[in-house]
Scaffold this motif. Structure first.
Motif, PDB file in Angstrom:
ATOM      1  N   VAL A  12       0.821  -1.217   0.000  1.00 21.71           N
ATOM      2  CA  VAL A  12       0.000   0.000   0.000  1.00 21.71           C
ATOM      3  C   VAL A  12       0.848   1.257   0.000  1.00 21.71           C
ATOM      4  CG1 VAL A  12      -1.860  -1.210   1.208  1.00 21.71           C
ATOM      5  CG2 VAL A  12      -0.166   0.067   2.530  1.00 21.71           C
ATOM      6  N   LEU A  13       2.178   1.088   0.095  1.00 26.12           N
ATOM      7  CA  LEU A  13       3.062   2.257   0.131  1.00 26.12           C
ATOM      8  C   LEU A  13       3.213   2.837  -1.267  1.00 26.12           C
ATOM      9  CD1 LEU A  13       5.937   0.913   2.441  1.00 26.12           C
ATOM     10  CD2 LEU A  13       3.973   2.321   3.100  1.00 26.12           C
ATOM     11  N   ASN A  14       3.321   4.159  -1.334  1.00 26.27           N
ATOM     12  CA  ASN A  14       3.588   4.764  -2.633  1.00 26.27           C
ATOM     13  C   ASN A  14       5.050   4.578  -2.975  1.00 26.27           C
ATOM     14  OD1 ASN A  14       5.113   6.875  -1.380  1.00 26.27           O
ATOM     15  ND2 ASN A  14       3.212   7.981  -0.918  1.00 26.27           N
ATOM     16  N   GLN A  15       5.395   4.983  -4.184  1.00 32.39           N
ATOM     17  CA  GLN A  15       6.733   4.726  -4.683  1.00 32.39           C
ATOM     18  C   GLN A  15       7.791   5.449  -3.863  1.00 32.39           C
ATOM     19  OE1 GLN A  15       7.157   2.474  -7.193  1.00 32.39           O
ATOM     20  NE2 GLN A  15       9.365   2.603  -6.638  1.00 32.39           N
ATOM     21  N   THR A  16       7.481   6.662  -3.442  1.00 30.74           N
ATOM     22  CA  THR A  16       8.449   7.451  -2.674  1.00 30.74           C
ATOM     23  C   THR A  16       8.725   6.791  -1.311  1.00 30.74           C
ATOM     24  OG1 THR A  16       7.693   9.506  -3.728  1.00 30.74           O
ATOM     25  CG2 THR A  16       8.923   9.703  -1.638  1.00 30.74           C
TER      26      THR A  16
END
Length: 265
Positions: free
Chosen positions: A144-148
């Protein structure tokens, strides 16, 4: 029989008129008439009986007029008071010097500890600031983490050992600084012990019989010290005894010196 007249058969009962006062005279009979003195004291210093009696009476009156001031405190008590005062001053001086060393040490250690605490708090704050984002991010599921966020975790993963080494090194530096402060304290304590040993050594040397002399030390002496000087006391006693034809022997001098010295101990 008139005792005021000479009893010598060849002196015509002349009046007894003279007394020999010559210090060099060895003739037993010191009083006589004019012919007596022509026979035995012709070149001696003489006085008439009237002059002699007047001088003796006047001398008795002069000596009898000497007054001795009442002593309220003994020389020993005066000396004890002076010694107590000197000892108190000495102790206060030593305490002042050691308190100065202790104050200097405490001031330096306090400053060093403040700097060390500031550095420790700063390292702790930097570490918290650096780890806090990763603590929050890693609680989530990775998908669920974004790319950053994921890239940040990956970078942390790659540099974690370096970061750990950095802060571990910082913690070691803090411990080294604490040890330096401890060594500084030990150094000052050793300095204080060294000073005390020197003081005690000098004191012991000064108090040995070889170094402490009871001889007169000149005009710089205090009245109490002059009174209590053993040699002065011996001289005073010897003078008084000599004037009465009772000089002290060497044994008596030693006994008196021992007694006076014990009084001063």
């Amino acid at each position: 029989m008139d005792i005021t007249n000479c009893q010598h058969p060849n002196h015509d009962s002349q009046r007894i008129k003279y007394v020999c006062v010559d210090p060099q005279c060895s003739i037993p009979k010191k009083i006589g008439c004019a012919d007596c003195f022509l026979d035995d004291h012709i070149s001696h210093v003489r006085k008439t009986t009237t002059q002699f009696k007047d001088f003796v009476n006047e001398s008795i009156q002069q000596i009898n007029a000497v007054e001795f001031q009442q002593v309220t405190n003994s020389p020993q008590q005066d000396l004890e008071k002076e010694m107590d005062g000197e000892l108190d001053n000495c102790i206060e001086c030593i305490k002042s010097k050691f308190n100065s060393i202790k104050g200097d040490l405490k001031g330096q250690i306090d400053n060093d500890m403040i700097k060390l605490q500031d550095n420790c708090a700063q390292f702790q704050q930097n570490m918290n600031n650096e780890l806090e984002p990763f603590k929050s991010t890693i609680k989530n599921d990775l998908h669920v983490l974004n790319q950053t966020e994921l890239n940040s975790l990956v970078k942390f993963y790659q540099e974690a050992s370096k970061i750990h080494k950095h802060y571990n090194k910082a913690a070691e530096q803090i411990q080294e600084e604490k040890q330096k402060i401890k060594l500084k304290k030990q150094k000052y304590l050793a300095k204080m012990r060294s000073i005390m040993q020197i003081l005690l050594k000098d004191f012991n040397e000064l108090m040995t019989s070889k170094n402490v002399q009871f001889d007169d030390s000149g005009d710089s002496e205090t009245p109490q010290k002059q009174i209590m000087s053993p040699n002065k006391m011996i001289n005073l006693v010897e003078t008084a005894r000599s004037s009465r034809r009772f000089p002290m022997s060497q044994i008596q001098k030693k006994q008196l010196l021992t007694a006076v010295t014990k009084k001063l101990e």
